[in-house]
Design a protein around this motif. Sequence first.
Motif, PDB file in Angstrom:
ATOM      1  N   VAL A   7       0.858  -1.178   0.000  1.00 45.15           N
ATOM      2  CA  VAL A   7       0.000   0.000   0.000  1.00 45.15           C
ATOM      3  C   VAL A   7       0.897   1.232   0.000  1.00 45.15           C
ATOM      4  O   VAL A   7       1.788   1.350   0.842  1.00 45.15           O
ATOM      5  N   ILE A   8       0.650   2.129  -0.943  1.00 49.70           N
ATOM      6  CA  ILE A   8       1.416   3.369  -1.048  1.00 49.70           C
ATOM      7  C   ILE A   8       0.422   4.516  -1.224  1.00 49.70           C
ATOM      8  O   ILE A   8      -0.543   4.391  -1.984  1.00 49.70           O
ATOM      9  N   GLY A   9       0.659   5.619  -0.550  1.00 51.05           N
ATOM     10  CA  GLY A   9      -0.189   6.780  -0.757  1.00 51.05           C
ATOM     11  C   GLY A   9       0.040   7.845   0.293  1.00 51.05           C
ATOM     12  O   GLY A   9       0.904   7.726   1.154  1.00 51.05           O
ATOM     13  N   LYS A  10      -0.758   8.893   0.207  1.00 48.66           N
ATOM     14  CA  LYS A  10      -0.690   9.981   1.176  1.00 48.66           C
ATOM     15  C   LYS A  10      -1.157   9.459   2.526  1.00 48.66           C
ATOM     16  O   LYS A  10      -2.173   8.776   2.621  1.00 48.66           O
ATOM     17  N   ASP A  11      -0.416   9.767   3.568  1.00 42.88           N
ATOM     18  CA  ASP A  11      -0.752   9.301   4.909  1.00 42.88           C
ATOM     19  C   ASP A  11      -2.084   9.891   5.371  1.00 42.88           C
ATOM     20  O   ASP A  11      -2.373  11.064   5.132  1.00 42.88           O
ATOM     21  N   MET A  12      -2.902   9.039   5.984  1.00 40.17           N
ATOM     22  CA  MET A  12      -4.165   9.466   6.585  1.00 40.17           C
ATOM     23  C   MET A  12      -4.559   8.445   7.645  1.00 40.17           C
ATOM     24  O   MET A  12      -4.035   7.333   7.676  1.00 40.17           O
ATOM     25  N   VAL A  13      -5.451   8.821   8.497  1.00 41.14           N
ATOM     26  CA  VAL A  13      -5.921   7.942   9.563  1.00 41.14           C
ATOM     27  C   VAL A  13      -6.697   6.774   8.963  1.00 41.14           C
ATOM     28  O   VAL A  13      -7.529   6.966   8.074  1.00 41.14           O
ATOM     29  N   GLY A  14      -6.416   5.556   9.448  1.00 41.41           N
ATOM     30  CA  GLY A  14      -7.252   4.400   9.134  1.00 41.41           C
ATOM     31  C   GLY A  14      -6.826   3.530   7.973  1.00 41.41           C
ATOM     32  O   GLY A  14      -7.556   2.594   7.632  1.00 41.41           O
ATOM     33  N   ILE A  15      -5.687   3.788   7.349  1.00 41.46           N
ATOM     34  CA  ILE A  15      -5.287   2.964   6.202  1.00 41.46           C
ATOM     35  C   ILE A  15      -5.125   1.504   6.620  1.00 41.46           C
ATOM     36  O   ILE A  15      -5.705   0.606   5.998  1.00 41.46           O
ATOM     37  N   LEU A  16      -4.350   1.264   7.656  1.00 41.04           N
ATOM     38  CA  LEU A  16      -4.139  -0.111   8.128  1.00 41.04           C
ATOM     39  C   LEU A  16      -5.473  -0.761   8.497  1.00 41.04           C
ATOM     40  O   LEU A  16      -5.736  -1.915   8.137  1.00 41.04           O
ATOM     41  N   ALA A  17      -6.340  -0.025   9.164  1.00 43.30           N
ATOM     42  CA  ALA A  17      -7.636  -0.566   9.582  1.00 43.30           C
ATOM     43  C   ALA A  17      -8.495  -0.940   8.379  1.00 43.30           C
ATOM     44  O   ALA A  17      -9.150  -2.001   8.382  1.00 43.30           O
ATOM     45  N   THR A  54     -12.243 -16.796   1.983  1.00 46.35           N
ATOM     46  CA  THR A  54     -13.599 -17.108   1.519  1.00 46.35           C
ATOM     47  C   THR A  54     -13.859 -16.626   0.098  1.00 46.35           C
ATOM     48  O   THR A  54     -14.966 -16.810  -0.418  1.00 46.35           O
ATOM     49  N   VAL A  55     -12.866 -16.004  -0.531  1.00 47.49           N
ATOM     50  CA  VAL A  55     -12.982 -15.553  -1.918  1.00 47.49           C
ATOM     51  C   VAL A  55     -11.757 -16.017  -2.699  1.00 47.49           C
ATOM     52  O   VAL A  55     -10.684 -16.211  -2.122  1.00 47.49           O
ATOM     53  N   PRO A  56     -11.896 -16.169  -4.012  1.00 48.66           N
ATOM     54  CA  PRO A  56     -10.724 -16.494  -4.831  1.00 48.66           C
ATOM     55  C   PRO A  56      -9.720 -15.336  -4.819  1.00 48.66           C
ATOM     56  O   PRO A  56     -10.085 -14.186  -4.576  1.00 48.66           O
ATOM     57  N   PHE A  57      -8.476 -15.649  -5.116  1.00 43.75           N
ATOM     58  CA  PHE A  57      -7.393 -14.672  -5.122  1.00 43.75           C
ATOM     59  C   PHE A  57      -7.752 -13.447  -5.974  1.00 43.75           C
ATOM     60  O   PHE A  57      -7.574 -12.305  -5.552  1.00 43.75           O
ATOM     61  N   ASN A  58      -8.266 -13.674  -7.174  1.00 42.08           N
ATOM     62  CA  ASN A  58      -8.574 -12.562  -8.083  1.00 42.08           C
ATOM     63  C   ASN A  58      -9.621 -11.623  -7.507  1.00 42.08           C
ATOM     64  O   ASN A  58      -9.566 -10.415  -7.738  1.00 42.08           O
ATOM     65  N   GLU A  59     -10.576 -12.161  -6.756  1.00 32.83           N
ATOM     66  CA  GLU A  59     -11.593 -11.299  -6.160  1.00 32.83           C
ATOM     67  C   GLU A  59     -10.991 -10.443  -5.049  1.00 32.83           C
ATOM     68  O   GLU A  59     -11.342  -9.272  -4.893  1.00 32.83           O
ATOM     69  N   LEU A  60     -10.063 -11.009  -4.276  1.00 29.56           N
ATOM     70  CA  LEU A  60      -9.367 -10.226  -3.257  1.00 29.56           C
ATOM     71  C   LEU A  60      -8.584  -9.092  -3.920  1.00 29.56           C
ATOM     72  O   LEU A  60      -8.614  -7.953  -3.441  1.00 29.56           O
ATOM     73  N   VAL A  61      -7.915  -9.398  -5.016  1.00 26.66           N
ATOM     74  CA  VAL A  61      -7.180  -8.370  -5.765  1.00 26.66           C
ATOM     75  C   VAL A  61      -8.133  -7.249  -6.173  1.00 26.66           C
ATOM     76  O   VAL A  61      -7.833  -6.065  -5.991  1.00 26.66           O
ATOM     77  N   ASP A  62      -9.295  -7.618  -6.709  1.00 26.89           N
ATOM     78  CA  ASP A  62     -10.263  -6.616  -7.157  1.00 26.89           C
ATOM     79  C   ASP A  62     -10.765  -5.760  -5.992  1.00 26.89           C
ATOM     80  O   ASP A  62     -10.915  -4.542  -6.132  1.00 26.89           O
ATOM     81  N   GLN A  63     -11.024  -6.388  -4.849  1.00 28.77           N
ATOM     82  CA  GLN A  63     -11.499  -5.638  -3.680  1.00 28.77           C
ATOM     83  C   GLN A  63     -10.446  -4.649  -3.192  1.00 28.77           C
ATOM     84  O   GLN A  63     -10.764  -3.508  -2.848  1.00 28.77           O
ATOM     85  N   MET A  64      -9.188  -5.084  -3.163  1.00 29.49           N
ATOM     86  CA  MET A  64      -8.117  -4.198  -2.704  1.00 29.49           C
ATOM     87  C   MET A  64      -7.883  -3.062  -3.701  1.00 29.49           C
ATOM     88  O   MET A  64      -7.660  -1.915  -3.303  1.00 29.49           O
ATOM     89  N   THR A  65      -7.971  -3.364  -4.981  1.00 31.73           N
ATOM     90  CA  THR A  65      -7.822  -2.325  -5.998  1.00 31.73           C
ATOM     91  C   THR A  65      -8.924  -1.282  -5.855  1.00 31.73           C
ATOM     92  O   THR A  65      -8.664  -0.077  -5.906  1.00 31.73           O
ATOM     93  N   ALA A  66     -10.149  -1.754  -5.647  1.00 37.12           N
ATOM     94  CA  ALA A  66     -11.287  -0.831  -5.470  1.00 37.12           C
ATOM     95  C   ALA A  66     -11.116   0.016  -4.219  1.00 37.12           C
ATOM     96  O   ALA A  66     -11.383   1.224  -4.236  1.00 37.12           O
ATOM     97  N   LEU A  67     -10.652  -0.582  -3.125  1.00 34.42           N
ATOM     98  CA  LEU A  67     -10.400   0.175  -1.901  1.00 34.42           C
ATOM     99  C   LEU A  67      -9.347   1.246  -2.157  1.00 34.42           C
ATOM    100  O   LEU A  67      -9.498   2.391  -1.722  1.00 34.42           O
ATOM    101  N   GLY A  68      -8.289   0.879  -2.861  1.00 40.57           N
ATOM    102  CA  GLY A  68      -7.244   1.847  -3.181  1.00 40.57           C
ATOM    103  C   GLY A  68      -7.772   3.020  -3.981  1.00 40.57           C
ATOM    104  O   GLY A  68      -7.458   4.177  -3.692  1.00 40.57           O
ATOM    105  N   GLU A  69      -8.602   2.738  -4.975  1.00 38.99           N
ATOM    106  CA  GLU A  69      -9.182   3.812  -5.788  1.00 38.99           C
ATOM    107  C   GLU A  69     -10.083   4.705  -4.951  1.00 38.99           C
ATOM    108  O   GLU A  69     -10.058   5.932  -5.076  1.00 38.99           O
ATOM    109  N   GLN A  70     -10.859   4.095  -4.076  1.00 41.92           N
ATOM    110  CA  GLN A  70     -11.770   4.846  -3.207  1.00 41.92           C
ATOM    111  C   GLN A  70     -11.012   5.755  -2.243  1.00 41.92           C
ATOM    112  O   GLN A  70     -11.444   6.875  -1.961  1.00 41.92           O
ATOM    113  N   GLU A  71      -9.872   5.294  -1.743  1.00 43.81           N
ATOM    114  CA  GLU A  71      -9.117   6.027  -0.730  1.00 43.81           C
ATOM    115  C   GLU A  71      -7.951   6.829  -1.297  1.00 43.81           C
ATOM    116  O   GLU A  71      -7.204   7.459  -0.539  1.00 43.81           O
TER     117      GLU A  71
END
Length: 89
Positions: A7-17, A54-71
Motif C-alpha cells: 500500500v502506497i499513498g498519502k498518509d491518513m488515519v485508518g489505512i491499516l484498519a 472465503t474468496v478467490p485470489f482474483n476477487e481479493l485483488v479486485d477488492q483491494m484495488t477498489a479500496l485503493g481507488e476509493q481512498e
Amino acid sequence: MRAVITVIGKDMVGILAKVSAVCAKENVNVTEVTQSILQDLFAMIMLVDLEKATVPFNELVDQMTALGEQEGLKIHVMHEDIFNSMHRI
C-alpha cells in the motif's frame, strides 16, 4: 498460499484498519505487517495467509484495488511465488 499486499499513498488515519478490514471480512489472515511514514507518504507491506480465504485470489485483488481507488491509494496484491521470483538474484 500466501500473498504480499503493498500500500502506497498519502498518509491518513485508518489505512491499516481499512486494508485489514477487507482481509478480516474475507477470512484472510494477516501474518506480518511493516509500515513507514516518510513525511506525508505512507508505505506498508503485509504478508497474508490465503489458506482459509472465503474468496478467490482474483476477487481479493479486485477488492483491494477498489479500496485503493476509493481512498486515493495504490494497493497491489501479489501471490508470494511471484513476489519471490521477482526478487530472487
